[in-house]
Design a protein around this motif. Structure first.
Motif: not given
Length: 223
Positions: A145-149
């Motif tokens: 999982v790669r998230l941009e937060v």
């Protein structure tokens, strides 16, 4: 067996024989990693996950090339193993977006990647060098999982993933659920012997366990 059926069986055997021979001689060549991915579009107003398959809306399942199939590029047929991984990508992606919304975490984007290691000797009945049966199915599945937060909400990322794992239907199903297989009908297709409300019109057709089935000798129930 009809001539057409015999020809089809011979064609499949001819395609699979060199693969089986190769897997016996080089066991490592049967190990294939399938993968699927999806994107979390921050511009979408709905809780969705876009799959990166490039396939048409109508999907047709077929044999993987490692099992004697033609492959998607040649036939447009998708390996069911790929479709399984796609369902995990889709379910986890949607769950992540739903949980993020509940926690008040604005996602600026993200990618869900699923990889699965599969030994095709198992499904093709090829034994290992010691003569033992090779397990059928994925040996291991990896969910990345790669998230941009933004920096303000990065501390909540681990909690977001923890809750998404807990509430992802496909992920929890893959972790262990009993699958019951039943043979419901053998014979030619015929109209469903049920009334409009879905119940049997003949009380005598009610089965002992409360489920109605057509009173027909072609119906076989496996308990």
């Amino acid at each position: 067996m009809s001539d057409a059926a015999t020809a089809a069986a011979n064609t499949l055997r001819a395609k699979q024989k060199p693969l089986k021979d190769k897997y016996r001689a080089e066991p490592s060549s049967a190990l294939v990693t399938l993968s699927s991915s999806g994107n979390l579009d921050p511009t979408s107003t709905s809780l969705t996950c876009s799959l990166s398959t490039g396939a048409a809306i109508r999907k047709v399942a077929g044999l993987h090339k490692a099992a004697g199939g033609e492959g998607f590029d040649a036939s447009g047929e998708l390996c069911s193993g790929d479709m399984l991984l796609e369902s995990l990508v889709a379910c986890f992606g949607v769950t992540v977006r739903a949980v993020a919304t509940s926690l008040g975490i604005p996602l600026q984007g993200g990618t869900i990647i699923v990889e699965g290691d599969l030994d095709f000797r198992g499904t093709m009945g090829v034994k290992d060098p010691e003569g033992n049966a090779v397990p059928v199915g994925f040996k291991k599945i990896r969910l990345i999982v790669r998230l941009e937060v933004d920096e303000e909400h990065q501390s909540k990322a681990e909690k977001l993933i923890e809750l998404s794992e807990r509430y992802c239907v496909v992920l929890q199903t893959l972790k262990g659920v009993e699958v019951e297989t039943k043979l419901g009908h053998v014979g030619q297709a015929r109209p469903d012997a049920r009334s409009e409300n879905g119940t049997s019109e003949n009380p005598k057709e009610e089965s002992a366990n409360g489920r109605d089935v057509p009173a027909n000798e072609d119906v076989i129930r496996l308990n």
